[in-house]
Design an enzyme around this catalytic site. Structure first.
Site, PDB file in Angstrom:
ATOM      1  N   LYS A  78       1.044   6.757  18.573  1.00  0.00           N
ATOM      2  CA  LYS A  78       1.813   6.059  19.615  1.00  0.00           C
ATOM      3  C   LYS A  78       1.408   6.590  20.983  1.00  0.00           C
ATOM      4  O   LYS A  78       1.211   7.800  21.146  1.00  0.00           O
ATOM      5  CB  LYS A  78       3.311   6.288  19.365  1.00  0.00           C
ATOM      6  CG  LYS A  78       4.222   5.483  20.287  1.00  0.00           C
ATOM      7  CD  LYS A  78       5.708   5.728  19.966  1.00  0.00           C
ATOM      8  CE  LYS A  78       6.614   4.812  20.784  1.00  0.00           C
ATOM      9  NZ  LYS A  78       8.050   5.044  20.511  1.00  0.00           N
ATOM     10  N   SER A 158      10.759   0.633  19.684  1.00  0.00           N
ATOM     11  CA  SER A 158       9.669   0.658  20.630  1.00  0.00           C
ATOM     12  C   SER A 158       8.296   0.938  20.027  1.00  0.00           C
ATOM     13  O   SER A 158       7.281   0.587  20.636  1.00  0.00           O
ATOM     14  CB  SER A 158       9.942   1.725  21.695  1.00  0.00           C
ATOM     15  OG  SER A 158       9.901   3.022  21.144  1.00  0.00           O
ATOM     16  N   SER A 182      13.716   3.427  17.247  1.00  0.00           N
ATOM     17  CA  SER A 182      12.350   3.007  17.571  1.00  0.00           C
ATOM     18  C   SER A 182      11.300   3.259  16.487  1.00  0.00           C
ATOM     19  O   SER A 182      10.170   2.800  16.621  1.00  0.00           O
ATOM     20  CB  SER A 182      11.888   3.695  18.856  1.00  0.00           C
ATOM     21  OG  SER A 182      12.455   3.073  19.971  1.00  0.00           O
TER      22      SER A 182
END
Lengths: 492, 95
Positions: A78, A158, A182
């Site tokens: 990420k 997210s 997330s």
């Protein structure tokens, strides 16, 4: 040779050790898959040169009979994790050209154990979002589509890029961060497994901060076992993060296949929302039945503060964000927009560098911390947080081993469908996951079925602090009963 | 509680975010929607409840009071928009 992107992480690990293929071949297969899937926008930076160098180094270690627990396994990271010499933006315009000169502890642990960096994955800007639509790099397209439809769906957020990449077979596992859901919500939307560890289990050092008392790093993978393998490498005490906990990291993989006989599983009535889709309710009952069939005991419990978790979160998280994001001032790193004087420079830089959702949350956070409002909002929310945690402690104190809930109130929705007029509509996505962050507990999302339109749905298990092993045991039981879910590769 | 246009401007300034006049009304609506949503916390009885300060009970760890890092000035300014001789450059703040 069979498709090298179809293996689970555990299968690929074993095949590499048996020399069925090389780490370089495995990495090349994934780099090729990433290239074909660029339309999904799951990666914001591909690092093929670094990936091949790392894979070659893994092959050299294999040749000497060496190799770590993740040797040669290619991962997506990420874009919130700082990677030394590799651009890290948190998918914000304000960090467009930020190239860290250091490595986050979690990713350093992964490289120490032999993993290979394929690239940085897309996410909501500063991890603020539940659909990956707030990313400055544009939305991620889910590899899943409704049956008979080509409408583009969100992967959740997210950590949407990581979840989409794992589901589409672009990487064998990925990292995420979870502040209010997330990891678990995108895992559910993409039909894969995602785990948010106990607060303090993984170091936050070198991860772009959103809300420091809630943020926690965790793994995504296509099986519960794979997540267990990844967490063992990611977790551990780090002197550079004073909230990281000095507790031995167990061999989580040993939990897979362990008996759950006699375990007490709580079913909380407060998670049964008015107007909840029949499919979600049905899935929840099915999951409970699977656990019961495997010898667990189902117990009705009450978590009366549940409904207050999301409103309290929307005070605590923006407050911490407004403080954390104060560092983006156009002076030390990131974007600078010239102004009349230094204050004007700050204001123009931040207005231009932050997207709409980030500006909104920073302003809410600033408001609830401002003189005269602190007690009414922030202090009250922190008291409510104490009560939320107390609810869970009471249940665990009465012998509950884990709590089973739906992971999300619905399956994935279309890009552009939610939150345009009313920000709250988007926030409600996290209604089942956010309580876990507020109480610092571990939670796992396991794919459990498909809805009427062929989209994946997940179940969540919430555990006691530092008892991730219980979640892996129970998750593996659900996984065995539910089977695995794969999207049709329409993008390739 | 709800915010008016002046409060939106004041909060934006506190947050150091420039807000154009034509954005104020929209922001006011959005902030009020969020404030209305969190309003339900007012119904919780928090009498005598300690605010949470640490989600996992732990004693604050102490470090040795020694220098453990340094000599990386190049790294520190590597991403700065403007720097000179290892100093960050900012617009003039003193006349």
């Amino acid at each position: 040779m069979s498709d090298l992107t179809a293996f689970t992480l555990a299968q690929a690990r074993d095949a590499l050790r048996n020399k069925e293929f090389s780490a370089l071949e495995l990495t090349d297969a994934h780099l090729a898959a990433m290239e074909k899937a660029r339309g999904l926008n799951a990666f914001v930076l591909e690092t093929p040169d670094r990936a091949r160098d790392m894979a070659r180094a893994s092959d050299a270690r294999f040749a000497k009979g060496e190799g770590g627990p993740l040797e040669g396994l290619p991962l997506g990271i990420k874009d919130l994790f700082c990677t030394d010499g590799m651009r890290t933006t948190a998918c914000s315009h304000i960090l467009d050209n930020f190239v860290p000169t250091y490595e986050s502890t979690v990713t350093a642990n992964l490289w120490r154990d032999g993993a290979v960096l394929l690239g940085k994955t897309n996410n909501d800007e500063f991890a603020m979002g539940s659909s990956n639509e707030t990313s400055h790099s544009g939305p991620v397209v889910s590899p899943w589509r409704r049956r008979g439809s080509d409408v583009k769906l969100v992967p959740g957020g997210s950590s949407g890029g990581s979840a989409a990449a794992v589901a589409a077979g672009l990487c064998i596992g990925a990292t995420g961060t979870d502040t209010g859901g997330s990891i678990r919500q995108p895992a559910a939307f993409c039909g894969i497994v995602g785990l948010k560890p106990t607060y303090g289990r993984c170091s936050r050092w070198g991860i772009v901060a959103f809300a420091s008392s809630l943020d926690q790093a965790g793994p995504f993978a296509r099986s519960v076992r794979d997540c267990a393998i990844l967490l063992r490498s990611m977790a551990g005490h780090d002197p550079k993060d004073t909230t990281s906990v000095d507790v031995t990291v167990p061999d989580y993989e040993k939990s897979i296949g362990a008996s759950i006989k006699g375990m007490r599983i709580g079913i909380a009535k407060e998670y049964r929302l008015p107007g909840m889709a029949a499919e979600i309710e049905g899935l929840w009952q099915q999951g409970a039945q699977w656990l019961k069939d495997a010898g667990a005991q189902l117990i009705d419990i009450s978590l009366p503060m549940t409904k207050y978790a999301l409103p309290a979160y929307y005070i605590v998280a923006p407050a911490e964000a407004s403080s954390n994001l104060a560092r983006y001032d156009g002076v030390r790193y990131g974007l600078r927009v010239a102004g009349r004087d230094v204050i004007d420079m700050y204001e123009r830089t931040r207005a231009s560098g932050f997207g709409k959702e980030v500006r909104r949350r920073v302003m809410i956070g600033t408001y609830v911390l401002s003189a005269g409002y602190y007690d009414a909002y922030y202090l009250r929310a922190q008291k409510v947080r104490t009560l939320i945690k107390r609810d869970f402690e009471k249940c665990f104190g009465e012998g509950i081993d884990a709590i089973l809930t739906p992971a999300t109130p619905s399956a994935a929705f279309a890009i552009g469908e939610k939150g345009r007029a009313d920000p709250i509509e988007m926030y409600l996505n996290d209604v089942f996951t956010v309580t876990v962050n507020m109480a610092g507990l571990p939670g796992i999302s396991v794919p459990s079925g498909l809805d009427g339109q062929g989209l994946p749905l997940g179940l969540q298990l919430i555990g006691r602090p530092f008892e991730e092993e219980t979640l892996f045991k129970l998750g593996a039981v659900i996984e065995r009963a539910a089977g695995n879910f794969k999207p049709e590769p329409w993008w390739a | 509680m709800s915010v008016d246009a002046d409060t939106v401007r004041r909060v934006a300034h506190l947050a150091r975010i420039a807000v154009a006049e034509d954005e104020v009304e929209n922001l006011r609506g959005e902030l009020n929607a969020i404030l209305a949503f969190v309003e339900q916390l007012a119904e919780v009885n928090v009498e005598g409840v300690e605010p949470m300060t640490s989600v996992m009970p732990m004693a604050m760890k102490m470090r040795e009071d020694v220098v453990t890092d340094g000599g990386i000035a190049d790294d520190i300014v590597a991403n700065a928009p403007a720097h000179e001789h290892h100093f960050f450059l900012v617009p003039k703040v003193v006349e």
